[in-house]
Scaffold this motif. Structure first.
Motif, PDB file in Angstrom:
ATOM      1  N   ARG A 166       0.810  -1.320  -0.008  1.00 20.21           N
ATOM      2  CA  ARG A 166       0.228   0.020   0.094  1.00 20.21           C
ATOM      3  C   ARG A 166       0.971   1.268   0.067  1.00 20.21           C
ATOM      4  O   ARG A 166       0.381   2.238  -0.669  1.00 20.21           O
ATOM      5  N   HIS A 220       2.422   4.909   4.145  1.00 18.56           N
ATOM      6  CA  HIS A 220       1.291   5.244   5.184  1.00 18.56           C
ATOM      7  C   HIS A 220       0.774   3.871   6.065  1.00 18.56           C
ATOM      8  O   HIS A 220       0.215   4.049   6.957  1.00 18.56           O
ATOM      9  N   CYS A 221       1.275   2.540   5.619  1.00 19.12           N
ATOM     10  CA  CYS A 221       0.628   1.702   5.929  1.00 19.12           C
ATOM     11  C   CYS A 221       1.560   0.953   7.085  1.00 19.12           C
ATOM     12  O   CYS A 221       2.548   0.412   6.626  1.00 19.12           O
ATOM     13  N   GLY A 251      -7.693   7.662  -0.576  1.00 22.79           N
ATOM     14  CA  GLY A 251      -7.556   8.014   0.862  1.00 22.79           C
ATOM     15  C   GLY A 251      -8.412   8.454   1.839  1.00 22.79           C
ATOM     16  O   GLY A 251      -9.298   9.254   1.045  1.00 22.79           O
ATOM     17  N   GLU A 261      -2.370   9.382   4.084  1.00 22.05           N
ATOM     18  CA  GLU A 261      -2.886   8.558   2.989  1.00 22.05           C
ATOM     19  C   GLU A 261      -2.701   9.206   1.804  1.00 22.05           C
ATOM     20  O   GLU A 261      -3.192  10.320   1.655  1.00 22.05           O
TER      21      GLU A 261
END
Length: 171
Positions: free
Chosen positions: A40, A43-44, A112, A117
């Motif tokens: 992803r 951000h993940c 997002g 995101e």
């Protein structure tokens, strides 16, 4: 109709990597498999944990003749920050995957919903590709959870190679 069917040619993939090289699927020459992992992005936290675990097992995959690339839709800057902030020193990290290419791999696309995101990103997928560039196996998620376990995958590769087990799910 699916784009990724076992025993059929895998979609093309060309991405830039954080090590300054361009990675091209059709130029890979592993002994047994190419493993393409789509994640992803920076951000993940689930991706961070997953790729850091893979980083500890990369030697085991290489010993089995498996070459690996990890790819996201992150920008070059975000991918470089991933390499800087995560413990993924032994992984090849590709970036700038575009929606058109993500769709060729049947990846789920998300918008997002949190400030950290990106506007658009791709949900995880793991693909094992044979040396003739046909798809052997695929695991595609619509969420960050329920990804293949690396230890199980290593055992499965042993079984596949020992028994010459064919790709399944072709129909």
């Amino acid at each position: 109709m699916k784009n990724t069917l076992p025993r059929q040619e895998a979609p093309g993939l060309i991405v830039n990597t954080t090590n300054g090289m361009q990675w091209k699927l059709r130029e890979q020459k592993p002994e047994n498999f190419i493993m393409v992992i789509f994640y992803r992005g920076l951000h993940c936290p689930v991706c961070k944990k997953y790729l850091e675990e893979l980083n500890t097992k990369i030697g085991k995959f290489r010993d089995k003749g498996v070459s690996i690339i990890c790819v996201s839709g992150d920008s070059k800057e975000r991918a470089e920050k991933t390499v800087q902030d995560w413990d993924v020193d032994d992984l090849t990290i590709g970036y700038d995957l575009v929606s058109e290419d993500a769709r060729k791999w049947d990846l789920y696309i998300s918008e997002g919903v949190k400030p950290e995101e990106p506007e658009v990103f791709f949900e995880p997928g793991l693909f094992l590709i044979k040396t003739d560039f046909t798809l052997y196996a695929a695991s595609i998620q619509s969420m960050p959870f329920a990804r293949p376990k690396f230890d199980e995958l290593l055992k499965a590769i042993d079984f596949v190679l020992e028994k010459d087990y064919p790709a399944r799910g072709e129909a």
